[in-house]
Structure formats: C-alpha cells, structure tokens
Design an enzyme around this catalytic site. Structure first.
Site, mmCIF file in Angstrom:
data_model
loop_
_atom_site.group_PDB
_atom_site.id
_atom_site.type_symbol
_atom_site.label_atom_id
_atom_site.label_comp_id
_atom_site.label_asym_id
_atom_site.label_seq_id
_atom_site.Cartn_x
_atom_site.Cartn_y
_atom_site.Cartn_z
ATOM 1 N N SER A 8 49.271 77.804 100.777
ATOM 2 C CA SER A 8 48.194 76.813 100.862
ATOM 3 C C SER A 8 46.837 77.506 100.692
ATOM 4 C CB SER A 8 48.305 76.024 102.170
ATOM 5 O OG SER A 8 47.431 74.928 102.155
ATOM 6 N N LEU A 9 46.023 77.525 101.742
ATOM 7 C CA LEU A 9 44.738 78.225 101.692
ATOM 8 C C LEU A 9 44.890 79.654 101.166
ATOM 9 C CD1 LEU A 9 41.877 79.183 102.827
ATOM 10 C CD2 LEU A 9 43.138 79.701 104.903
ATOM 11 N N HIS A 27 48.361 68.139 102.317
ATOM 12 C CA HIS A 27 49.354 68.107 101.224
ATOM 13 C C HIS A 27 50.035 66.736 101.102
ATOM 14 C CE1 HIS A 27 48.644 72.315 100.565
ATOM 15 N NE2 HIS A 27 48.809 72.519 101.845
ATOM 16 N N ARG A 45 36.304 73.547 100.890
ATOM 17 C CA ARG A 45 37.644 72.966 101.023
ATOM 18 C C ARG A 45 37.943 72.647 102.494
ATOM 19 N NH1 ARG A 45 43.037 75.075 101.856
ATOM 20 N NH2 ARG A 45 44.612 74.193 100.454
ATOM 21 N N GLN A 56 47.308 71.149 94.380
ATOM 22 C CA GLN A 56 47.867 71.644 95.638
ATOM 23 C C GLN A 56 47.463 70.772 96.836
ATOM 24 O OE1 GLN A 56 46.053 74.231 98.345
ATOM 25 N NE2 GLN A 56 47.039 76.027 97.444
ATOM 26 N N GLN A 100 46.637 78.335 106.932
ATOM 27 C CA GLN A 100 46.182 77.811 108.218
ATOM 28 C C GLN A 100 47.296 77.847 109.261
ATOM 29 O OE1 GLN A 100 43.697 74.564 107.315
ATOM 30 N NE2 GLN A 100 43.343 73.966 109.407
#
Length: 295
Positions: A87-88, A198, A112, A247, A10
């Site tokens: 991440s993503l 996170h 998500r 995560q 992102q």
C-alpha cells in the site's frame, strides 16, 4: 542470489520509530531534517515522541512510515533486483528504485494521507481481518454480505494465504465478519482504522490525488517495481503512475506479488522500515527463501 526489497505500509508505526536511526546515523538524520523543511512541521517529533493518538492519524502515519523506510534504505547501499511496497510502502519502493525523488514522494504521501483521512470521515467505513479461510471463500462472503445489506464490502488486502483484510461500509463489513465466522473462519474481527481503504469509499481520495499524480515526475526505475494493483513487475513510468492511482480503490495483491517475485528469481526478501509485518507475510507465503529486515 536475487534480492527483493519490501517496504511496509500503515499499521507498522510506533512511538519512537526512527529515533535510534536518527541519533546514530548522520546520513539518515539529514532525511529527517529535510522532511521537516519540506512539510513545514516537525514530523520527527511526532514519530519520536507521539502522542500515539496523533501518530495513528493517517495524515501523519503515512509520511512517518515513508520517512523511516526511505531514510533507513538510503544508509544500506543496497543492490535491489526488484522492489515492492505494501500500500503506502509502494511510494517508499519507488524512491528506493530511483523512480521518484524523496522530496516529490514525501509531498504526495503527505497529501495521500490527508485525503484518505478525509475520505474516511466523509464516507465512513471500516475494515476487518479474516483468518483461516481461502481467498475465494472470503470473496464469496463479501458478495453475500454486500447483497444482504445493499452496501459494499470487498477484499482489500490479500496479505498471505489464509489472511485477508476486507473493507467497506460498516454494516456490510460487520455482516461479512458474521458470515465468515459461520463459514469456518478461524478469526474474523474489525480493525481499528480510520476508513475503508482500498475500496470505492476512497473515491474522494482518488479524485483529489489524480491531478498531483499526473504532475509527478516518474523516471524509469533501476529495477522492476511490483505493483499492488497488478502484482506484476513494471519499469514503465506511465504504468507506475496509473497503478499508484488505481491502488486507492483496489485490493493490495500482496500474496500474488510475493509469489510472482519468487517465480521471477527472488530468493532473498529484505524488509526495510518499522516493524516486521512483511517478514511474517513472506514466511507464511513462500518456502525456502531467505528473510531478513532492517528497522
């Protein structure tokens, strides 16, 4: 030469993303059209035309970046020796190494994004970038700010040496920014994000995604995938599943991931997806490696 393929997360989105790819490559265009069918709305219109405010909403940002990255990767005929995603981007990496199908990953990425956006609304928090301090100094600043405010703020993204993102309750993050400046950070500033990603403020997203992740079909990947949660390589489907869930509440160990990939033989790093953020992070982390990208 060992090739490491990297997939952005992102923040890499922009209005018009993927349009050139869609117009010029019929194979990629199929993925965009398939995504619209799977999701039941016109994602490519949001990607190509915006408005920016809509594209920036986490529930649309995440599937947009995933779709752009995967559609592009599928046109490359690439040989991957190892993969990782920020991440993503870990979901894009899982499709790239054959562990998860495009359809299954897109559905879970969409969910998500929705859950993380909702968690950001229900548990308001924020994030900040801290530049010019080493990791331990930032961790200490977070501990001090948490103690002084009685609210959580933690390291969320270890992006490269001297660049961390912190996450937590607004009051605690603001306090940590103030303390970082006092302790010699070159820059410490709040980021325009919709939640404290996170960190434990994402617990509702973790709870909401758990069941769907448990049902997700994960195959043994063609090559090791380096997890954000551990920064270590794995080809074990159950470890991959557990890492994807963990995560959400834990930091992205990107600096450690790049160092480990390099130590395990990667000398060529290729970013696939919108933007050039990850290429910049490789440049600031590793010396003497080849860096390239496909957008």
């Amino acid at each position: 030469m060992s090739n490491a393929y990297l997939f952005p997360g992102q923040g890499s989105q922009f209005v018009g993303m993927g349009k050139e790819l869609f117009d010029s490559n019929p194979e990629a265009a199929e993925y965009f059209n398939k995504a619209n069918e799977i999701l039941g709305f016109d994602l490519k219109e949001i990607m190509f035309e915006g408005p920016e405010e809509k594209l920036k909403q986490t529930e649309f940002t995440q599937p947009s970046i995933f779709l752009h990255s995967v559609a592009l990767f599928k046109t490359l005929n690439a040989k991957t020796d190892m993969v990782a995603g920020h991440s993503l981007g870990e979901f894009s990496a899982l499709v790239a190494c054959g562990a998860v199908s495009f359809q299954d990953a897109l559905k879970i990425v969409r969910r998500r994004g929705e859950l993380m956006q909702k968690a950001g609304t229900d548990n308001p928090g924020t994030m900040a970038a801290v530049i010019g301090m080493d990791d331990e100094a930032v961790e200490k600043v977070c501990e001090q700010a948490s103690a002084e405010t009685s609210k959580e703020v933690v390291a969320a993204n270890y992006n490269c040496p001297g660049q961390l993102v912190i996450s937590g309750y607004k009051e605690a993050v603001e306090k940590a920014v103030e303390l970082a400046k006092e302790n010699g950070a070159r820059m410490a500033m709040l980021l325009p994000v919709s939640g404290a990603f996170h960190s434990t403020l994402m617990q509702p997203a973790y709870d909401g995604l758990k069941n769907q992740l448990e049902q997700l079909n994960i195959e043994t990947p063609d090559c090791p995938i380096y997890s954000n949660y551990t920064a270590e390589p794995t080809t074990n489907p159950e470890e991959i599943r557990s890492n994807l869930l963990n995560q959400l509440l834990n930091p992205v160990r990107w600096t450690q991931t790049l160092n480990n990939m390099n130590a395990n033989g990667a000398d060529s790093f290729v970013e696939v997806g919108p933007g050039k953020v990850l290429q910049g992070l490789v440049k600031r982390t590793l010396k003497g490696v080849e860096i390239s990208g496909h957008q």
